[in-house]
Scaffold this motif. Structure first.
Motif, PDB file in Angstrom:
ATOM      1  N   PRO A 191       0.856  -1.284   0.098  1.00 12.76           N
ATOM      2  CA  PRO A 191      -0.140   0.204   0.075  1.00 12.76           C
ATOM      3  C   PRO A 191       0.699   1.287  -0.070  1.00 12.76           C
ATOM      4  CG  PRO A 191      -0.006  -0.883   2.173  1.00 12.76           C
ATOM      5  CD  PRO A 191       0.596  -1.912   1.357  1.00 12.76           C
ATOM      6  N   ARG A 192       2.168   1.090   0.142  1.00  9.15           N
ATOM      7  CA  ARG A 192       2.938   2.386   0.126  1.00  9.15           C
ATOM      8  C   ARG A 192       3.416   2.747  -1.123  1.00  9.15           C
ATOM      9  NH1 ARG A 192       4.300   3.953   5.270  1.00  9.15           N
ATOM     10  NH2 ARG A 192       3.848   2.326   7.093  1.00  9.15           N
ATOM     11  N   GLN A 193       2.821   2.601  -2.187  1.00  8.25           N
ATOM     12  CA  GLN A 193       2.981   3.208  -3.573  1.00  8.25           C
ATOM     13  C   GLN A 193       2.029   4.166  -3.812  1.00  8.25           C
ATOM     14  OE1 GLN A 193       4.087  -0.459  -6.139  1.00  8.25           O
ATOM     15  NE2 GLN A 193       2.835  -1.397  -4.975  1.00  8.25           N
ATOM     16  N   ASP A 194       2.597   5.278  -3.830  1.00 10.70           N
ATOM     17  CA  ASP A 194       1.717   6.679  -3.905  1.00 10.70           C
ATOM     18  C   ASP A 194       0.905   6.672  -5.095  1.00 10.70           C
ATOM     19  OD1 ASP A 194       2.910   7.238  -1.797  1.00 10.70           O
ATOM     20  OD2 ASP A 194       4.097   9.037  -2.534  1.00 10.70           O
ATOM     21  N   ILE A 195       1.325   6.447  -6.636  1.00  6.87           N
ATOM     22  CA  ILE A 195       0.659   6.406  -7.683  1.00  6.87           C
ATOM     23  C   ILE A 195      -0.630   5.585  -7.871  1.00  6.87           C
ATOM     24  CG2 ILE A 195       0.781   6.522 -10.167  1.00  6.87           C
ATOM     25  CD1 ILE A 195       3.550   7.619  -9.886  1.00  6.87           C
ATOM     26  N   PRO A 196      -0.023   4.319  -7.599  1.00  5.34           N
ATOM     27  CA  PRO A 196      -1.325   3.249  -7.577  1.00  5.34           C
ATOM     28  C   PRO A 196      -2.443   3.609  -6.583  1.00  5.34           C
ATOM     29  CG  PRO A 196       0.648   2.317  -7.846  1.00  5.34           C
ATOM     30  CD  PRO A 196       0.976   3.364  -7.271  1.00  5.34           C
ATOM     31  N   LEU A 197      -2.002   3.925  -5.126  1.00  5.30           N
ATOM     32  CA  LEU A 197      -2.961   4.528  -4.274  1.00  5.30           C
ATOM     33  C   LEU A 197      -3.940   5.573  -4.285  1.00  5.30           C
ATOM     34  CD1 LEU A 197      -3.979   3.866  -1.378  1.00  5.30           C
ATOM     35  CD2 LEU A 197      -2.193   5.129  -0.283  1.00  5.30           C
ATOM     36  N   ALA A 198      -3.257   6.606  -5.039  1.00  9.29           N
ATOM     37  CA  ALA A 198      -3.920   7.704  -5.628  1.00  9.29           C
ATOM     38  C   ALA A 198      -4.913   7.394  -6.557  1.00  9.29           C
ATOM     39  CB  ALA A 198      -3.031   8.646  -6.065  1.00  9.29           C
ATOM     40  N   ALA A 199      -4.474   6.307  -7.666  1.00  4.21           N
ATOM     41  CA  ALA A 199      -5.369   5.987  -8.562  1.00  4.21           C
ATOM     42  C   ALA A 199      -6.621   5.113  -8.162  1.00  4.21           C
ATOM     43  CB  ALA A 199      -4.564   4.943  -9.599  1.00  4.21           C
ATOM     44  N   VAL A 200      -6.451   4.279  -7.093  1.00  2.00           N
ATOM     45  CA  VAL A 200      -7.372   3.512  -6.536  1.00  2.00           C
ATOM     46  C   VAL A 200      -8.707   4.569  -5.946  1.00  2.00           C
ATOM     47  CG1 VAL A 200      -8.270   1.783  -4.811  1.00  2.00           C
ATOM     48  CG2 VAL A 200      -6.202   1.466  -6.394  1.00  2.00           C
ATOM     49  N   LEU A 201      -7.962   5.392  -5.163  1.00  3.25           N
ATOM     50  CA  LEU A 201      -8.625   6.313  -4.120  1.00  3.25           C
ATOM     51  C   LEU A 201      -9.524   7.240  -5.124  1.00  3.25           C
ATOM     52  CD1 LEU A 201      -6.184   7.165  -1.415  1.00  3.25           C
ATOM     53  CD2 LEU A 201      -8.281   5.792  -1.226  1.00  3.25           C
ATOM     54  N   HIS A 202      -8.919   7.774  -6.283  1.00  2.00           N
ATOM     55  CA  HIS A 202      -9.526   8.439  -7.322  1.00  2.00           C
ATOM     56  C   HIS A 202     -10.584   7.600  -8.227  1.00  2.00           C
ATOM     57  CE1 HIS A 202     -10.247  12.001  -9.555  1.00  2.00           C
ATOM     58  NE2 HIS A 202      -9.791  11.735 -10.579  1.00  2.00           N
ATOM     59  N   SER A 203     -10.386   6.306  -8.068  1.00  4.73           N
ATOM     60  CA  SER A 203     -11.494   5.619  -8.928  1.00  4.73           C
ATOM     61  C   SER A 203     -12.839   5.648  -8.141  1.00  4.73           C
ATOM     62  CB  SER A 203     -10.880   4.134  -8.957  1.00  4.73           C
ATOM     63  OG  SER A 203     -10.991   3.478  -7.947  1.00  4.73           O
ATOM     64  N   PRO A 204     -13.859   4.734  -8.720  1.00  7.09           N
ATOM     65  CA  PRO A 204     -15.042   4.448  -8.013  1.00  7.09           C
ATOM     66  C   PRO A 204     -14.982   3.859  -6.691  1.00  7.09           C
ATOM     67  CG  PRO A 204     -15.364   4.393 -10.179  1.00  7.09           C
ATOM     68  CD  PRO A 204     -14.062   4.382 -10.088  1.00  7.09           C
ATOM     69  N   ILE A 205     -13.911   3.075  -6.496  1.00  7.70           N
ATOM     70  CA  ILE A 205     -13.811   2.062  -5.480  1.00  7.70           C
ATOM     71  C   ILE A 205     -13.262   3.158  -4.364  1.00  7.70           C
ATOM     72  CG2 ILE A 205     -12.241   0.314  -4.439  1.00  7.70           C
ATOM     73  CD1 ILE A 205     -11.819  -0.870  -7.258  1.00  7.70           C
ATOM     74  N   GLY A 206     -12.453   4.144  -4.163  1.00  5.37           N
ATOM     75  CA  GLY A 206     -12.318   5.073  -3.204  1.00  5.37           C
ATOM     76  C   GLY A 206     -13.262   6.307  -3.152  1.00  5.37           C
ATOM     77  N   GLY A 207     -13.552   6.485  -4.294  1.00  7.26           N
ATOM     78  CA  GLY A 207     -14.770   7.467  -4.313  1.00  7.26           C
ATOM     79  C   GLY A 207     -14.300   9.126  -4.075  1.00  7.26           C
ATOM     80  N   LEU A 208     -12.845   9.314  -4.204  1.00  9.23           N
ATOM     81  CA  LEU A 208     -12.349  10.623  -3.952  1.00  9.23           C
ATOM     82  C   LEU A 208     -12.127  11.458  -5.242  1.00  9.23           C
ATOM     83  CD1 LEU A 208      -9.786  10.052  -1.255  1.00  9.23           C
ATOM     84  CD2 LEU A 208     -12.221  10.682  -0.707  1.00  9.23           C
ATOM     85  N   SER A 209     -12.471  12.711  -5.062  1.00  2.79           N
ATOM     86  CA  SER A 209     -11.965  13.524  -6.320  1.00  2.79           C
ATOM     87  C   SER A 209     -10.741  14.093  -6.363  1.00  2.79           C
ATOM     88  CB  SER A 209     -13.022  14.784  -6.442  1.00  2.79           C
ATOM     89  OG  SER A 209     -12.698  15.674  -5.184  1.00  2.79           O
ATOM     90  N   GLY A 210     -10.344  14.728  -7.398  1.00  3.15           N
ATOM     91  CA  GLY A 210      -8.825  15.225  -7.338  1.00  3.15           C
ATOM     92  C   GLY A 210      -8.869  16.280  -6.307  1.00  3.15           C
TER      93      GLY A 210
END
Length: 847
Positions: A191-210
């Motif tokens: 989980p300590r990979q910034d780009i994949p983590l940000a991609a998942v959080l920004h997807s419908p799975i995480g539901g976060l906006s930019g």
């Protein structure tokens, strides 16, 4: 061969005569695919472009296309005109092909045109022969090359709400849903990979906006991104779910983990509901298949799988998007090459601004089928090299042949359309290009100048000069200051339309569409879920959602049940004893001998434990028998000792008990004299035990009984059964050949027959009952049904309450099977050591 060397085909075309002769040429003039409007546009363009020196054929009246297909009246004639859509990027580009931003603009222009025609214009339905509204499946987008183009078009169309798919061999790893799942797998792995983590959080799975991600970063600027996210209360459910996935990844196969993740996050259902959902779901299924294939090798684990996928991406190994054979309703994106021989109602030929491939005329060594090899001259003294004359000539010929091939490819693309043809492409600084070609408008010769045609870099360099002499260019001519010649024969109407779309116009349209979507969403969010936004739609939904299946009750009725299930239902409606094969009296080592074979009680309440025997020579009635009749107690007691840990238990012991009853040779009992009238001495316990031992040894020798089964059987229970008069009746029937054991059957009855235990089954629907009858025999032309039970019970009522339905089914099955009446139904309890006959069963059932 003619595909790689078209000149071979053309040589036959020129040498074969059209008249009579041995080598006769038959010209196929008529086109039975396309409408006249499509063919007029194609003929108009290729009369100006194709000749023998470029394309290997003179496009004259003999080569032109003539309509042969018939279309019924009633359509919109203006819709059939061939359209030319030019996207003016207003930027001078020296790249070999338009940049991705320009391709996106072209794809957006195509999306707008598709949206304007689908559901509004009409095409002829091939099946019904009637006109119907255009559907997405009627539209195909043809590209000279799909690499770098197809994925842009599919993504843009999908973003605009238009379902689209491509059959390209690339674009799998660039698919949004695949990228999201691969990012999630990387995060599960670490989980300590910034780009994949940000991609998942920004997807419908995480539901976060930019904006949300930027807020997290700004609130915790000095902490690693993972720790910063962990501090956010709103993300705790996400990280709890992530921790669950990380624990599963240790022991669960990757494909099972993928399936669980898709279901747990709801992402699989989410992408399926998106435009082009079938294609997206197929891509995710393909990722699961790749995981299964990967795990079939020697490598295991999520870490190795993630590295494997990264290496594929690194070395440009692309699976290509999953193939969806049956698209419900989606736009298809194809290469021109794959469209050969196919036809489509509406065709978009896109990428007209892409530069044509001239790789055949480049390189240090050039090859030509007729001219040979062309190479550079190298001067080692002066340390220079220069192309030889032959190489220059080969380069010129290869370039010209390549141009001819491109012209033929364009011809294939334009002739795929049945009813509507649209040409699109980007053009940087459109005004400059129109001014450059303005002098063409004054030329009346049909063919465009040879130098203009051979110096073309894009398809636009052929098409636009040809179109500028037509009346379709009149409106644009006035806008760009180009003077046309209305007296030019090429000015005549050819069912063509031309439009120039500017970048700012497309951007404004997209901005307006985004604003409208945002306003619509805001309005919908303010509507109460109980408010009827559209009364008519609400009524339709209410009717559909309140629908009740007429045969809902019948849908709960099984097609077939077993007698074991039937007994379980009876037991569930009231207290009942343990079921056959479960915990029974055989397991605790205690067997009551309170009842004698005739049903009377032994004196002084004496009991007999199965590990104990009467004194040597004692009979069951207490009298002494001769020593010769005494039982070998050592052997007998060892056989009936409590089973070891390896012995059978539970249901398996009950099965072993029934197996012995199935294999006992009752006919031999008569031979042994056991059936000799009422001779109690012949039926003594010791004698029956000796006969039983001999039969068990025989069954073991014949491998009809396993050693562990023999050890698990309580032999004393069998001995007391053999002393019962019922065994004599069975032995006599066996001697007559009229004893049948373990008889399987399937009985059909109405479901309503079970209404006592299943009241909801009040239906005439047929149900099959499957079971096995323990034994039956024939006496005096009638059937005697026997069912024996090993259940540990205290009263006969307990057995009757549970098994009366089963016995009724057995009786009905036997009457249908044997066509004889059942005169008696007997239930023998090894626990009670007694027979319960038909009259007693009926009496006890009423209690």
């Amino acid at each position: 061969l003619s595909a790689t060397r078209p000149e071979l085909f053309m040589e036959k075309y020129r040498t074969y005569s059209a008249g009579e002769g041995e080598k006769r040429r038959i010209d196929l003039h008529k086109n039975f695919r396309s409408r006249p409007q499509v063919l007029m546009g194609v003929n108009y363009l290729f009369r100006q472009l194709m000749e023998k020196s470029l394309g290997n054929i003179d496009y004259d009246d003999a080569a032109a296309l003539y309509p042969g297909a018939e279309f019924p009246p009633g359509d919109n004639a203006s819709f059939r005109n061939t359209e030319v859509l030019i996207v003016d990027t207003d930027v001078q580009s020296e790249q070999e092909e338009p940049p991705e931003s320009a391709r996106e603009l072209e794809a957006y222009a195509v999306a707008e045109r598709i949206r304007a025609m689908v559901g509004k214009e009409k095409v002829l339905d091939k099946e019904t022969g009637q006109y119907r509204p255009v559907q997405y499946r009627d539209v195909v987008i043809l590209l000279r090359t799909v690499q770098g183009w197809a994925d842009v078009f599919v993504k843009t169309l999908t973003d605009q709400g238009i379902p689209a798919f491509t059959t390209s061999r690339t674009g799998y790893f660039s698919a949004m849903e695949v990228q999201t799942m691969l990012s999630l797998l990387r995060v599960i792995d670490n989980p300590r990979q910034d780009i994949p983590l940000a991609a998942v959080l920004h997807s419908p799975i995480g539901g976060l906006s930019g904006r949300d991600l930027a807020g997290i970063r700004s609130r915790h600027p000095k902490e690693p991104f993972y720790e910063a996210c962990m501090r956010e209360e709103v993300l705790q459910p996400f990280f709890s779910m992530l921790e669950e996935f990380r624990k599963m990844a240790v022991y669960v196969p990757i494909h099972e983990l993928l399936q669980y993740v898709l279901e747990r996050t709801g992402y699989g259902a989410y992408v399926t509901a998106m435009p082009g959902g079938r294609q997206r779901k197929a891509n995710l299924d393909m990722l699961t298949e790749k995981a299964i294939a990967y795990e079939s090798g020697s490598y295991r684990g999520l870490y190795n799988f993630v590295r494997y996928i990264e290496n594929l991406h690194k070395y440009d190994i692309d699976f290509g998007e999953a193939s969806v054979e049956e698209q419900t309703d989606a736009v298809c994106v194809l290469s021109i090459h794959k469209s050969k021989g196919l036809e489509f109602p509406v065709v978009f030929v896109c990428g007209m601004g892409k530069q044509m491939n001239q790789s055949d005329s480049k390189g240090a060594l050039l090859m030509h089928a007729d001219l040979g090899l062309g190479c550079d001259y190298v001067d080692p003294v002066r340390r220079i090299k220069t192309p030889t004359l032959l190489k220059r000539f080969i380069r010129h010929c290869a370039a010209q042949e390549s141009m001819g091939e491109e012209l033929r490819v364009l011809y294939v693309a334009l002739t795929r359309a049945k009813e509507k043809l649209i040409l699109t492409g980007t053009l940087s600084k459109a005004a400059d290009h129109f001014q450059k070609w303005a002098h063409i408008c004054a030329q009346r010769e049909t063919l465009l100048p040879f130098m203009l045609r051979t110096s073309a870099v894009t398809y636009w360099d052929w098409l636009l000069p040809a179109l500028m002499r037509n009346s379709a260019f009149s409106e644009l001519a006035g806008e760009y200051g180009v003077r046309q010649d209305p007296a030019n024969p090429l000015f005549a109407d050819a069912c063509l339309e031309m439009h120039v779309l500017h970048t700012q116009d497309l951007v404004h349209q997209e901005a307006a569409a985004q604003v409208q979507r945002a306003l619509t969403r805001a309005e919908l969010e303010q509507i109460s879920p109980y408010e009827k936004f559209d009364p008519k739609t609400a009524e339709t939904l209410e009717v559909n959602l309140s629908f009740c299946y007429t045969y809902q009750r019948e849908s709960t009725i099984p097609a077939k049940i077993t007698v074991t299930e039937l007994n379980r239902w009876v037991e569930s409606r009231g207290a009942a004893p343990e079921e056959d094969g479960g915990t029974d009296f055989l397991e605790d080592g205690n067997l009551s001998d309170d009842a004698a074979p005739d049903g009377t009680q032994p004196p002084d309440g004496a009991t007999l434990n199965k590990t104990q025997l009467p004194p040597d020579g004692a009979t069951s009635d207490g009298t002494q028998s001769p020593p010769s009749a005494a039982l070998d107690r050592t052997r007998f007691s060892s056989d009936i000792a409590p089973p070891s840990d390896a012995a059978l238990a539970g249901a398996a012991r009950g099965t072993a008990f029934h197996r012995l009853m199935e294999c006992l040779d009752f006919a031999s009992l008569c031979d042994e004299g056991v059936c000799a009238g009422d001779d109690k001495k012949a039926r003594s316990r010791e004698r029956c035990a000796m006969i039983l031992d001999a039969q068990i040894d025989h069954l073991l020798a014949q491998r009809m009984l396993k050693e562990e089964e023999a050890q698990a059987i309580d032999r004393m229970a069998i001995v007391r059964f053999l002393q019962n008069p019922l065994a004599l009746r069975m032995a006599r029937a066996a001697a007559r050949g009229q004893l049948v054991r373990e008889q399987p059957f399937i009985l059909q009855v109405p479901a309503s027959s079970f209404r006592e235990v299943r009241p909801e089954w009040d239906s005439p629907e047929p149900v099959l009952i499957q079971g096995i009858i323990d034994a039956y025999f024939i006496e005096e032309g009638q059937v005697v049904l026997l069912d024996y039970k090993t259940n540990r019970v205290e009263r006969a009522q307990d057995l009757i309450r549970k098994y009366r339905f089963q016995l009724a089914c057995y009786q009905m099955a036997l009457e249908r099977l044997t066509h004889l009446p059942v005169k008696d139904t007997l239930l023998y309890s090894f626990c009670l050591n007694r027979v319960i006959d038909k009259e007693e069963i009926a009496a006890l059932a009423k209690e």
